[in-house]
Structures are given as C-alpha cells and as structure tokens.
Design an enzyme around this catalytic site. Structure first.
Site, PDB file in Angstrom:
ATOM      1  N   SER A   4       0.776  -1.299  -0.184  1.00 19.18           N
ATOM      2  CA  SER A   4       0.067  -0.002   0.070  1.00 19.18           C
ATOM      3  C   SER A   4       0.934   1.353  -0.148  1.00 19.18           C
ATOM      4  O   SER A   4       1.894   1.254   0.384  1.00 19.18           O
ATOM      5  CB  SER A   4      -0.858  -0.085   1.342  1.00 19.18           C
ATOM      6  OG  SER A   4      -1.678   1.313   1.412  1.00 19.18           O
ATOM      7  N   TYR A  45      -2.044  -0.524  10.499  1.00 21.02           N
ATOM      8  CA  TYR A  45      -2.036  -0.767   8.988  1.00 21.02           C
ATOM      9  C   TYR A  45      -0.894  -0.277   8.365  1.00 21.02           C
ATOM     10  O   TYR A  45      -0.385  -1.133   7.629  1.00 21.02           O
ATOM     11  CB  TYR A  45      -3.454  -0.505   8.549  1.00 21.02           C
ATOM     12  CG  TYR A  45      -3.621  -0.640   7.336  1.00 21.02           C
ATOM     13  CD1 TYR A  45      -3.646  -1.899   6.714  1.00 21.02           C
ATOM     14  CD2 TYR A  45      -3.699   0.377   5.916  1.00 21.02           C
ATOM     15  CE1 TYR A  45      -3.758  -2.255   5.367  1.00 21.02           C
ATOM     16  CE2 TYR A  45      -3.763  -0.029   4.577  1.00 21.02           C
ATOM     17  CZ  TYR A  45      -3.905  -1.174   4.293  1.00 21.02           C
ATOM     18  OH  TYR A  45      -3.869  -1.475   3.140  1.00 21.02           O
TER      19      TYR A  45
END
Length: 250
Positions: A142, A155
C-alpha cells in the site's frame, strides 16, 4: 502468444476487488489460476466462471492464509490441480483504522497475523513449488507503507513491513531465480472501500483533488501492473516497490 502461457499462478484473497481483477488479468494472459478465498465461495466461483467463460483456466481453493494449516493445504491442492507454481500474488489482507487510544492487542494481531505473518508463510510454501526455472512473487502492499497516514498506525506498519520483506526476500530468493516485487496502491474503488464508507466520503474527494490524474484507482489499474511483474517483461526487475496512486504524494 500470451505473456503467461503455460504459467501457474496463485492469487490469495481473489474472490473480489483487486485480487479478482488480478486473477482475471493473469488468466487472460494465459496463466492457469488458483482463485483463493477465505470465506466467499460464491465470489471465488464467480471469478472462476468469468475466467473459464473467456476460455481461461481457473479453480477456486478455500484457505484462510492467516492459518498455517490452511496455507499448507492451499499449496497441496495447487500441486494436485496443476503440478507446479510460477507466480504467487500475496493479495489477501485486512485494514482497520483506529486512533492510538483505540489500539489493542487484538487490533494489532488481526492485521499483522494476516498482512505480514500470513504473507511470509504463504511465500515460504509457494517457494517449495517453484522449480529451478524461477518465478515471480508479487506482494500487494500500500501507499501507506512508505507514506503512513493518521489513525492507521498498525495498518501502515503492516504495509511498511511488507515493503521490507519484499526487499529482503528479493535478495534471499534471487539465487533461486525468484523475483519479488510489491505493488503499492493508493485508494482503489472496491467493495471494501464502499463497505467502510470511503467511496462517497470527503476523504475520497480530498484524495482525488490531490491526485494529478484526478481520480482514484480501479482494480484493473493494479491488475495490469501485476501482469507486468509476473511476466518476462519484468525479468530483470526485483526488489522493487511500485507506487500506483496516479501521482499522488501525501
């Protein structure tokens, strides 16, 4: 000739969204694909049906890749179905946003057990099936790995770990002729984005307004890059993290 003719690919978390699109694009280029899913058999079967309707080859295999015993079974069934493996796409993952005061051990382990440990154990099993000809491992990371965001410390940390793993394993597995790269998307329009309420949010509008290409990504934008990394076109590319965010910089 299709770029991936004769290749076998496993795509984890492929019943929907980015994973589904990657599975379909790999199959369109000639790969025989294992569409892995944790819980949505109907979603995975729908992906398989779309692939076979276009003349491609695919099977669905259930396995929760946060569980070591499921991972072992996934690759045993892959071997039974296709006899080998050339491409692994580590797409399965989870994201939960939380401010610091809401971070708990459960919140931490839920994400790290799948996004990091699951990815490592899945890769370990995959390497056993990749023969001396070599192969390609693609980690779906990501943009928040290199560019963390607020309220997503855990995250963001999992994706930073994925980027570090990508580089470390590219060095470790290079002698086996196995390339390891990661794709780092920004915001992508998926069912998950809609489920968490971001699809029509001010957050999305802000992202789009700061993205030079003026929109968020669609799953196929990520899938096309995955095809490149999987193919011989990227035969001299390993240890790379490619940000797919339309030029956005935080």
């Amino acid at each position: 000739m299709p770029k991936l003719a004769g290749k076998v690919a496993v795509v984890t978390g492929a019943s929907k969204g980015i994973g589904a699109s990657i599975a379909e694009h790999l199959a369109a280029e000639g790969a025989s694909v294992v569409v892995n899913y944790a819980s949505s058999k109907s979603g995975a079967d729908a992906v398989v049906n779309r692939i076979t309707a276009q003349g491609g080859k695919a099977v669905s295999i259930q396995a929760d890749v946060s569980k070591p015993e499921d991972i072992a079974r996934l690759f045993a069934e892959t071997k039974a179905a296709y006899g080998k493996l050339d491409i692994l796409v580590n797409n399965a993952g989870i994201y939960e946003f939380a401010p610091l005061e809401a971070v708990t051990p459960e919140h931490f382990h839920k994400q790290f057990d799948l996004n990091v440990l699951g990815l490592l154990l899945t890769t370990r099993e995959a390497v056993k099936l990749i023969d001396g000809v070599g192969g390609s491992i693609i980690n779906i990371s990501s943009m928040v790995g290199p560019m963390p965001v607020e309220n997503a410390a855990v995250y963001s940390a999992t994706k930073a770990a994925v980027d570090a793993i990508t580089i470390a394993l590219s060095k470790e597995l290079g002698p086996k002729k196995i390339r390891v790269n990661s794709l780092n998307p920004g915001m992508v329009e998926t069912g998950g984005l809609h489920a968490v309420g971001f699809a029509e949010s001010n957050f999305r509008k802000t992202v789009e307004s700061t993205t030079p290409l003026g929109r968020i990504a669609q799953p196929q934008d990520i899938a096309r890059a995955a095809v490149f990394f999987a193919s011989d076109d990227a035969g001299w590319v390993t240890g790379q993290t490619l940000i797919l965010a339309g030029g956005q910089r935080q």
